[in-house]
Write a protein that holds these residues in place. Structure first.
Motif, short mmCIF file in Angstrom:
data_model
loop_
_atom_site.label_atom_id
_atom_site.label_comp_id
_atom_site.label_asym_id
_atom_site.label_seq_id
_atom_site.Cartn_x
_atom_site.Cartn_y
_atom_site.Cartn_z
N GLY A 96 0.77 -1.24 0.00
CA GLY A 96 0.00 0.00 0.00
C GLY A 96 0.80 1.28 0.00
N ILE A 97 2.13 1.20 0.03
CA ILE A 97 2.92 2.42 -0.02
C ILE A 97 2.69 3.12 -1.36
CG2 ILE A 97 5.27 3.34 -0.16
CD1 ILE A 97 6.14 1.26 1.81
N SER A 98 2.42 4.41 -1.32
CA SER A 98 2.14 5.15 -2.54
C SER A 98 2.43 6.62 -2.34
CB SER A 98 0.66 4.97 -2.93
OG SER A 98 0.31 5.82 -3.99
N ALA A 99 2.79 7.27 -3.43
CA ALA A 99 3.01 8.71 -3.40
C ALA A 99 1.71 9.48 -3.21
CB ALA A 99 3.70 9.17 -4.67
N ARG A 100 0.58 8.79 -3.34
CA ARG A 100 -0.71 9.44 -3.10
C ARG A 100 -0.83 9.87 -1.64
NH1 ARG A 100 -4.47 8.08 -7.35
NH2 ARG A 100 -3.56 6.57 -8.79
N GLN A 101 -0.13 9.17 -0.76
CA GLN A 101 -0.06 9.54 0.65
C GLN A 101 1.34 9.19 1.14
OE1 GLN A 101 -3.11 7.94 3.17
NE2 GLN A 101 -2.37 9.00 4.99
N LEU A 102 2.19 10.20 1.26
CA LEU A 102 3.60 9.95 1.56
C LEU A 102 3.76 9.27 2.92
CD1 LEU A 102 5.21 13.30 0.35
CD2 LEU A 102 5.18 11.10 -0.83
N PRO A 103 4.57 8.21 2.98
CA PRO A 103 4.81 7.52 4.25
C PRO A 103 5.62 8.39 5.20
CG PRO A 103 6.25 6.66 2.55
CD PRO A 103 5.32 7.60 1.86
N THR A 104 5.47 8.12 6.48
CA THR A 104 6.17 8.91 7.51
C THR A 104 7.29 8.13 8.16
OG1 THR A 104 4.57 8.21 9.19
CG2 THR A 104 4.10 10.26 8.00
N ASP A 105 7.60 6.94 7.65
CA ASP A 105 8.60 6.10 8.32
C ASP A 105 9.78 5.77 7.40
OD1 ASP A 105 7.12 4.50 6.64
OD2 ASP A 105 6.73 2.93 8.13
N GLN A 106 10.14 6.69 6.51
CA GLN A 106 11.34 6.46 5.71
C GLN A 106 12.58 6.46 6.61
OE1 GLN A 106 11.16 9.38 2.55
NE2 GLN A 106 9.71 8.17 1.38
N LEU A 107 13.63 5.78 6.13
CA LEU A 107 14.83 5.54 6.92
C LEU A 107 16.08 5.95 6.15
CD1 LEU A 107 13.90 1.93 8.14
CD2 LEU A 107 13.93 4.00 9.55
N PRO A 108 17.19 6.16 6.85
CA PRO A 108 18.45 6.39 6.14
C PRO A 108 18.77 5.22 5.21
CG PRO A 108 18.68 7.00 8.44
CD PRO A 108 17.35 6.31 8.32
N ALA A 109 19.47 5.51 4.15
CA ALA A 109 19.80 4.49 3.15
C ALA A 109 20.54 3.33 3.80
CB ALA A 109 20.67 5.11 2.06
N GLY A 110 20.12 2.12 3.41
CA GLY A 110 20.73 0.91 3.92
C GLY A 110 20.09 0.36 5.16
N GLN A 111 19.06 1.05 5.70
CA GLN A 111 18.43 0.62 6.94
C GLN A 111 17.00 0.11 6.73
OE1 GLN A 111 18.98 3.46 10.16
NE2 GLN A 111 20.93 4.13 9.30
N GLY A 112 16.52 0.11 5.50
CA GLY A 112 15.17 -0.35 5.20
C GLY A 112 15.17 -1.57 4.31
N ASP A 113 14.08 -1.74 3.58
CA ASP A 113 13.87 -2.95 2.79
C ASP A 113 14.25 -2.80 1.32
OD1 ASP A 113 12.79 -4.14 5.07
OD2 ASP A 113 10.73 -3.54 4.55
N VAL A 114 14.62 -1.62 0.88
CA VAL A 114 14.92 -1.40 -0.53
C VAL A 114 16.30 -1.99 -0.85
CG1 VAL A 114 15.18 0.31 -2.36
CG2 VAL A 114 13.54 0.71 -0.50
N PRO A 115 16.43 -2.83 -1.86
CA PRO A 115 17.74 -3.43 -2.19
C PRO A 115 18.66 -2.44 -2.91
CG PRO A 115 16.08 -4.20 -3.74
CD PRO A 115 15.34 -3.37 -2.72
N LEU A 116 19.07 -1.44 -2.17
CA LEU A 116 19.85 -0.35 -2.75
C LEU A 116 21.21 -0.80 -3.25
CD1 LEU A 116 19.06 2.48 -0.16
CD2 LEU A 116 18.11 2.23 -2.46
N SER A 117 21.88 -1.63 -2.48
CA SER A 117 23.25 -2.03 -2.87
C SER A 117 23.25 -2.76 -4.20
CB SER A 117 23.86 -2.92 -1.78
OG SER A 117 24.04 -2.20 -0.58
#
Length: 268
Positions: free
Chosen positions: A206-227
């Protein structure tokens, strides 16, 4: 393979930037940034340029609305869009090379007619920008990738309709929120991928830009496979730290993201 420059999108500090422009930019320079991505710069291009020079910063990329000529709807009303000529003149003042459209609302990503309209408008801006010695690009959210047209993401159709001179800035967080395979996405568009937004947080349904989330994290500390995405993005010019929202000290969040990217560079 080249190592991208580490940058930061100034929207991340928009409140601090409005309250204390020069001091806020100085704090970014103290973290280690030498490159930033300008935001809301048309009204203050001269002042930003002075601060950039004072703190050893440059803004080779900048965000400005190019497709939505009528304005951008916000909770507080319609956000006025300056004429493109003013945008490009201000970008030249800043010393930018690429002006990137950051957002076309979801209501203008509903069907192929919308996608064609968006591509046509950005192509026209590319011609206009070239007269100023500039290029243009596009930055995604989730809705461009979530919309399917004949079984394909609308974003892919959009890219095919763009003039080859138009660049891309893939927001890795929003692409992941739309369910995209980031490694495949950056490889698919490597020929025009100029920058990525490095952003992290939980990837819950359900994450969407229609309603910005309030729990973003510094890079490398969340679920996005950035590396993995960064490793796959060959010849990337800029890795741009960004927060849509951050509950903690925004400058500390940016500092932690900067440190993540410096570790990525050291390991590559």
């Amino acid at each position: 393979m080249s190592t991208p420059s580490i940058s930061v999108q100034l929207y991340s500090i928009h409140e601090a930037l409005d309250a204390d422009p020069d001091g806020s930019l100085g704090r970014l320079a103290d973290i280690g940034f030498r490159t930033v991505e300008a935001f809301d710069f048309v009204r203050r291009a001269d002042a930003l340029k002075e601060s950039f020079q004072r703190h050893g910063l440059s803004a080779p990329t900048a965000h400005a609305f190019l497709i939505e000529e009528e304005g951008i709807p916000t909770p507080d009303g319609l956000w006025a869009v300056p004429p493109a000529e003013e945008v490009f003149a201000a970008a030249t003042t800043l010393g930018a090379d690429v002006v990137i459209d950051p957002f076309v609302p979801p209501n203008h990503w509903q069907n192929l007619t919308d996608v064609q309209r968006n591509a046509d408008r950005l192509n026209a801006r590319a011609v206009q920008a070239a007269k100023h010695g500039l290029r243009v690009g596009y930055h995604n959210h989730d809705h461009e990738l979530a919309l399917q047209l004949d079984g394909r993401p609308a974003f892919d159709v959009f890219v095919e309709l763009l003039d080859p001179s138009v660049l891309l800035e893939i927001d890795l967080y929003w692409a992941a929120a739309a369910g995209a395979d980031l490694v495949a996405l950056v490889k698919q568009h490597s020929d025009r991928l100029h920058a990525v937004h490095v952003k992290d947080g939980p990837l819950r349904p359900g994450i969407s830009a229609r309603q910005l989330p309030t729990d973003q994290l510094p890079a490398g500390q969340g679920d996005v496979p950035l590396s993995a995405a960064l490793a796959a993005a060959h010849d990337l010019a800029y890795a741009v730290v960004e927060f849509d929202h951050y509950e903690g000290d925004i400058f500390d969040g940016i500092r932690q993201s900067y440190q993540f990217l410096t570790r990525q560079h050291a390991a590559s």
